[in-house]
Enzyme design. Structure first.
Site, PDB file in Angstrom:
ATOM      1  N   PHE A 269       0.835  -1.200   0.000  1.00 14.32           N
ATOM      2  CA  PHE A 269       0.000   0.000   0.000  1.00 14.32           C
ATOM      3  C   PHE A 269       0.873   1.256   0.000  1.00 14.32           C
ATOM      4  CE2 PHE A 269      -2.090  -3.301   2.484  1.00 14.32           C
ATOM      5  CZ  PHE A 269      -3.406  -3.295   2.034  1.00 14.32           C
ATOM      6  N   ASP A 270       0.431   2.267  -0.732  1.00 16.42           N
ATOM      7  CA  ASP A 270       0.925   3.616  -0.510  1.00 16.42           C
ATOM      8  C   ASP A 270       0.327   4.099   0.813  1.00 16.42           C
ATOM      9  OD1 ASP A 270       2.064   6.165  -0.958  1.00 16.42           O
ATOM     10  OD2 ASP A 270       0.224   6.857  -1.934  1.00 16.42           O
ATOM     11  N   ALA A 271       0.889   5.173   1.362  1.00 15.61           N
ATOM     12  CA  ALA A 271       0.417   5.648   2.666  1.00 15.61           C
ATOM     13  C   ALA A 271      -0.660   6.724   2.525  1.00 15.61           C
ATOM     14  CB  ALA A 271       1.606   6.158   3.486  1.00 15.61           C
TER      15      ALA A 271
ATOM     16  N   ASP B  12      -2.423   6.124  -5.155  1.00 16.01           N
ATOM     17  CA  ASP B  12      -3.382   7.111  -5.650  1.00 16.01           C
ATOM     18  C   ASP B  12      -2.860   7.904  -6.845  1.00 16.01           C
ATOM     19  OD1 ASP B  12      -2.552  10.123  -4.085  1.00 16.01           O
ATOM     20  OD2 ASP B  12      -1.590   8.246  -3.543  1.00 16.01           O
TER      21      ASP B  12
END
Length: 309
Positions: A162-164, A278
């Site tokens: 995951f990106d944060a 995103d």
């Protein structure tokens, strides 16, 4: 008889996300429903090839065998009719995917059925459908990029990255960085190191995945489900991420603070079955090496409005 899925990870996956149906989709878009229907009936016994989400789904379902109980359910969701979707059912059987729940809506949107199936994560190649679900806040949702060429998972363990910011956490910090600059961003994050970051669209999914790890037989450090955060953050903004996870009571196996470096090499080394981000700038390169999905901003969010400007 009602079924309690509160302790089970439920993934909703569209047929185009699970299998490679790009030729079929092109026929539908260019020649219409009758040509599509004819093609699907003629090819009914022809096995569909894996799509972007295939290896993630396959490895997640394997966790049920390892846990010796059902901790993951997959729901195949499609705007096909039952008739045109029969080829999908055949391919599910031929690929030996332990999937029993299917929704064929015959052209109607899928988003109204998210609650009905208790979906935690929805994966699709329909950006409009994904946007509807993100705006509804009913579950985590991502638009999938095309699968990387010759992707072959190096590990039998499930690996999710995951990106944060704007994925696990709210878009607040990313908005500050984009509007006020790096210095202001780092200063604020350092000053608020002990304040938990607000939850983003994938926070509940991460929390549920962390709980799923507890049902697996091995110690958490050796779990067959590994979770990673791959973020452009670096010192001094990195500690707030770890402290937030502690307050959420979430165990993440690996974290990579890249400070603006490209993410693709780290993701390839990690061997992610899926990566969620995103930003197209990160996903364009990442999707060439690992299956990847874009998490869109809410339609009326400050970041989305900033992008439009």
């Amino acid at each position: 008889m009602s079924v309690d899925l509160s302790q089970i990870l439920v993934v909703g996956v569209s047929t185009r996300a699970l299998f490679n149906l790009e030729v079929e989709n092109e026929i539908f878009q260019n020649q219409g429903i009758e040509a599509f229907r004819k093609y699907q009936l003629e090819k009914e016994d022809e096995l569909l090839e894996p799509g972007t989400a295939f290896y993630l789904v396959k490895s997640l379902l394997e966790l049920n065998r390892i846990a010796n109980k059902r901790i993951v359910e997959v729901v195949v969701m499609s705007r096909n009719s039952p008739e045109t979707g029969f080829r999908v059912l055949n391919s599910i059987d031929n690929h030996k995917l332990d999937i029993s729940r299917v929704a064929f809506t015959g052209g109607e949107p899928l988003s109204p059925y998210i609650d009905a199936y208790d979906i935690d994560l929805f994966l699709s190649k329909d950006s409009i459908e994904v946007q509807r679900i993100i705006d509804s806040k009913k579950c985590a949702a991502a638009y999938l990029y095309a699968p990387p060429t010759d992707f072959d998972p190096k590990d039998t363990r499930v690996k999710i990255a995951f990106d944060a910011d704007a994925v696990l956490f709210s878009e607040e910090s990313e908005y500050r960085y984009k509007t006020e600059g790096m210095e202001s961003f780092h200063k604020y994050e350092k000053e608020h190191e002990d304040d938990p970051l607000s939850e983003g669209p994938f926070a509940n999914l991460l929390i549920k995945l962390s709980k799923i790890q507890e049902h697996l037989p091995k110690r958490i450090e050796y779990s067959p489900l590994r979770l990673a955060i791959v973020t452009a953050r670096n010192a001094p903004s990195h500690k707030r991420v770890i402290k937030t996870l502690r307050k959420w009571n979430v165990y993440v196996d690996e974290v990579y603070f890249l400070g603006g470096l490209a993410k693709d090499k780290v993701l390839e080394a990690f061997g992610a079955h899926i990566f969620f981000d995103d930003q197209d700038t990160h996903l364009a390169s990442a999707s060439l090496v690992v299956p990847s999905g874009k998490v869109p901003y809410e339609t009326n969010s400050p970041l989305n409005n900033l992008e439009k400007q």
